[in-house]
Every structure is written in C-alpha cells, then in structure tokens.
Design an enzyme around this catalytic site. Structure first.
Site, PDB file in Angstrom:
ATOM      1  CG  ASP A   1     -16.044 -14.139   4.896  1.00 48.02           C
ATOM      2  OD1 ASP A   1     -15.249 -13.491   5.617  1.00 48.02           O
ATOM      3  OD2 ASP A   1     -16.567 -13.666   3.870  1.00 48.02           O
TER       4      ASP A   1
ATOM      5  CG  ASN B   1      -7.080 -13.301   5.445  1.00 45.27           C
ATOM      6  OD1 ASN B   1      -7.470 -14.442   5.710  1.00 45.27           O
ATOM      7  ND2 ASN B   1      -7.873 -12.436   4.829  1.00 45.27           N
TER       8      ASN B   1
ATOM      9  NE  ARG C   1     -14.899 -12.295  -2.018  1.00 46.48           N
ATOM     10  CZ  ARG C   1     -15.588 -11.156  -1.858  1.00 46.48           C
ATOM     11  NH1 ARG C   1     -16.358 -10.701  -2.827  1.00 46.48           N
ATOM     12  NH2 ARG C   1     -15.504 -10.464  -0.727  1.00 46.48           N
TER      13      ARG C   1
ATOM     14  CB  SER D   1     -11.565 -15.849  -0.771  1.00 43.27           C
ATOM     15  OG  SER D   1     -12.655 -14.966  -0.876  1.00 43.27           O
TER      16      SER D   1
HETATM   17  C1  IPE Z   1     -11.541 -15.741   3.139  1.00 46.30           C
HETATM   18  O1  IPE Z   1     -12.203 -14.671   3.720  1.00 46.30           O
HETATM   19  C2  IPE Z   1     -10.417 -16.212   4.014  1.00 46.30           C
HETATM   20  C3  IPE Z   1     -10.809 -16.810   5.286  1.00 46.30           C
HETATM   21  C4  IPE Z   1     -12.025 -17.014   5.731  1.00 46.30           C
HETATM   22  C5  IPE Z   1      -9.719 -17.227   6.108  1.00 46.30           C
HETATM   23  P1  IPE Z   1     -11.841 -13.174   3.334  1.00 46.30           P
HETATM   24  O2  IPE Z   1     -12.781 -12.319   4.117  1.00 46.30           O
HETATM   25  O3  IPE Z   1     -10.403 -12.914   3.529  1.00 46.30           O
HETATM   26  O4  IPE Z   1     -12.172 -13.122   1.788  1.00 46.30           O
HETATM   27  P2  IPE Z   1     -12.479 -11.868   0.854  1.00 46.30           P
HETATM   28  O5  IPE Z   1     -11.393 -10.862   1.099  1.00 46.30           O
HETATM   29  O6  IPE Z   1     -13.829 -11.344   1.252  1.00 46.30           O
HETATM   30  O7  IPE Z   1     -12.499 -12.423  -0.527  1.00 46.30           O
HETATM   31  C1  IPE Z   2     -13.196 -14.309   8.464  1.00 43.93           C
HETATM   32  O1  IPE Z   2     -13.946 -13.210   8.857  1.00 43.93           O
HETATM   33  C2  IPE Z   2     -11.967 -14.478   9.327  1.00 43.93           C
HETATM   34  C3  IPE Z   2     -10.692 -14.247   8.610  1.00 43.93           C
HETATM   35  C4  IPE Z   2     -10.560 -14.000   7.350  1.00 43.93           C
HETATM   36  C5  IPE Z   2      -9.489 -14.300   9.419  1.00 43.93           C
HETATM   37  P1  IPE Z   2     -13.626 -11.751   8.303  1.00 43.93           P
HETATM   38  O2  IPE Z   2     -12.623 -11.117   9.200  1.00 43.93           O
HETATM   39  O3  IPE Z   2     -13.267 -11.813   6.874  1.00 43.93           O
HETATM   40  O4  IPE Z   2     -15.031 -11.033   8.495  1.00 43.93           O
HETATM   41  P2  IPE Z   2     -15.736 -10.050   7.462  1.00 43.93           P
HETATM   42  O5  IPE Z   2     -15.803 -10.754   6.151  1.00 43.93           O
HETATM   43  O6  IPE Z   2     -14.896  -8.821   7.409  1.00 43.93           O
HETATM   44  O7  IPE Z   2     -17.086  -9.819   8.068  1.00 43.93           O
HETATM   45 MG    MG Z   3     -14.326 -11.723   5.144  1.00 43.05          MG
END
Ligand code: IPE
Ligand code: IPE
Ligand code: MG
Length: 250
Positions: free
Chosen positions: A30, A78, A204, A206
C-alpha cells in the site's frame, strides 16, 4: 522449498517456540498513490513504481529463503476506484505479467494468482494463465499474487464449493470441520502466512486473508510501497525472528 503437493495445513499452527525465517510472507503493498502525490505525479506513476518494487521484493524474498510470498495487488473493493485508474492498473498487470513471467521461470519461481479473476479483461486472464503455465514446474519459491481478491470472497467461495459437494452427495455436512474448510480456501496448498506486512502507514487488513491470518505475526511499516526495498524486507524478517509464537499455549 514449498512442495505444494505435500505441504499441509497441519504444520503451520503447530511449530511453536522462537521463529526464524518465515516460510510464508503475505504483503499488502500500500501507498503507491501517496508516493506519487508526494512527487507531484499522477497516482498511476505510483503504480508503475510499485510494480518495480514488487519485482525487487520477489527477488529479495527468494534470496532470503522465504518459501511462499503472497502479494496483495488488487482487492475486491478496488473496483470502486475511478474507471481510469482501474484501466491503468489492468494494463500494468498485463504488461508486468508478460514481461516478468520468463524471468520468474528462469529464477525458479512458481507464479499463481488467487482471486476471482473472471471479472478481468479476457487478454489479462489469458496472460495470467500463460504465466502460471510457464512457471508451473518451478519449485524454489511460490509467488501468489492476489488480484480481485477479498478475504470474504475467499470464505464465501469455499462455503459454496463445500455446499455443492454436499448437494451432489460427495460430502456429508457432518464432516465439515476446520481442515475440510481450509482445503477449499485459496491457500489450501500452502502453509498459513507466518508474517504479514502492510506498508503505507495504514493499520488495517482491508479484507486481505481473513481466514489465513489467524495466527500470523503482524508487521506495519510506514514506508510507502514503492520505497519498500530489500533492506526494508530484511528488517521485517528480522523483527519476525524476535517474536515468540505460542499458538495458544503458555
Ligand atoms: C489494500 O489497499 C489493497 C491492496 C494493496 C491491493 P487499499 O489502499 O485498497 O486499502 P484501503 O482502501 O486503504 O483500506
Ligand atoms: C496500493 O496503493 C495499490 C493498490 C491498491 C492497487 P494505493 O493505490 O492504495 O496507494 P494509496 O494508499 O492511495 O497511497
Ligand atoms: Mg491504499
């Protein structure tokens, strides 16, 4: 070495005492978007940098003797992101799978995807199947990439499969226990994760591996995923080495 034919669910929750190198590491990668925003770049450039970091993490994990590495690349939730970002992610997955599969094959890594996958574009589904076939004979490390994956989806699909077996007369409901249930989950052939890592400051799950993380050691890093390098992984593994795992005992 992870032999997916013989490594079973019996072992993971029973090896108590001081931990050493984790057999199975599961990572929520993340922070790509925030990494890009901090550089005044679009979120999508963060995802490209994240893909490079994933490649480096796979290599570092293999060198450190980890048997199974599970990477959370795209969650069931996502899909709620802007359509343009989802499209860029799908393109990036396809390009990465095509580019990296031969390298994984050469490096002894067996690739498998876990998740729903039928909602992905046809070309991507084909690319995923090809990459799995290309690396199927490898045995140095198992790389599991969770795409369109959710822990709740995984539990629900396991329940559905068991229900189908019952309806078809192949399974007696009275025989459904934890082992039977675990055998229908996505990680059935692998030891449960020993070490969970989430980068990017959030603490978390997620909706990652809900069933499988019951006794996993939890490590949270403030590093944004594109900056998570071999040294950062080594630090997490070292932290794991200092944990005492009791699995309910004293
Ligand atoms: C969790 O990250 C999913 C992946 C890293 C693929 P998210 O960025 O989607 O999680 P939330 O929305 O902050 O909980
Ligand atoms: C994780 O990085 C990658 C995916 C969930 C695909 P994010 O895209 O969630 O990056 P942040 O959390 O917005 O910085
Ligand atoms: Mg994220």
């Amino acid at each position: 070495m992870a032999d997916t034919q013989t490594s079973s669910r019996i072992s993971p929750d029973t090896a108590d005492g001081p931990a050493s190198v984790p057999r199975h590491v599961a990572i929520v990668m993340d922070g790509n978007g925030r990494w890009a925003a901090a550089r005044g770049k679009p979120r999508t450039s963060g995802h490209a940098a994240g893909a490079r970091a994933a490649r480096d993490a796979v290599e570092a994990a293999r060198r450190s003797g980890i048997e199974v590495l599970t990477l959370f690349a795209f969650s069931s939730e996502n899909w709620r992101r802007p359509r343009a970002e989802v499209r860029v992610l799908m393109d990036l997955f396809l390009r990465t799978v095509r580019k990296e599969a031969p390298e994984l094959r050469a490096n002894g890594i067996r690739l498998r995807f876990i998740g729903a996958r039928d909602r992905f574009p046809e070309a991507l589904q084909r690319g995923m199947r090809r990459a799995e076939l290309l690396t199927a004979e490898n045995a140095d490390m198992d790389l599991l990439v969770a795409v369109d994956y959710g822990g709740r989806w995984d539990i629900a699909q396991a329940a559905r499969r068991l229900a189908e077996d019952c309806a078809a007369g192949r399974l007696d409901p009275a025989d459904i226990d934890e082992d039977r249930f675990a055998a229908a989950m996505s990680l059935a052939k692998y030891p449960a994760p020993d070490l969970f890592i989430r980068t990017g400051r959030e603490r978390r799950l997620s909706n990652f591996l809900l069933w499988d993380l019951a006794y996993t050691e939890m490590y949270f890093s403030d590093i944004l995923w594109p900056d998570f390098d071999a040294g950062a992984l080594a630090a997490a593994v070292e932290w794991f080495g200092g944990r005492e795992r009791r699995f309910g005992r004293v």
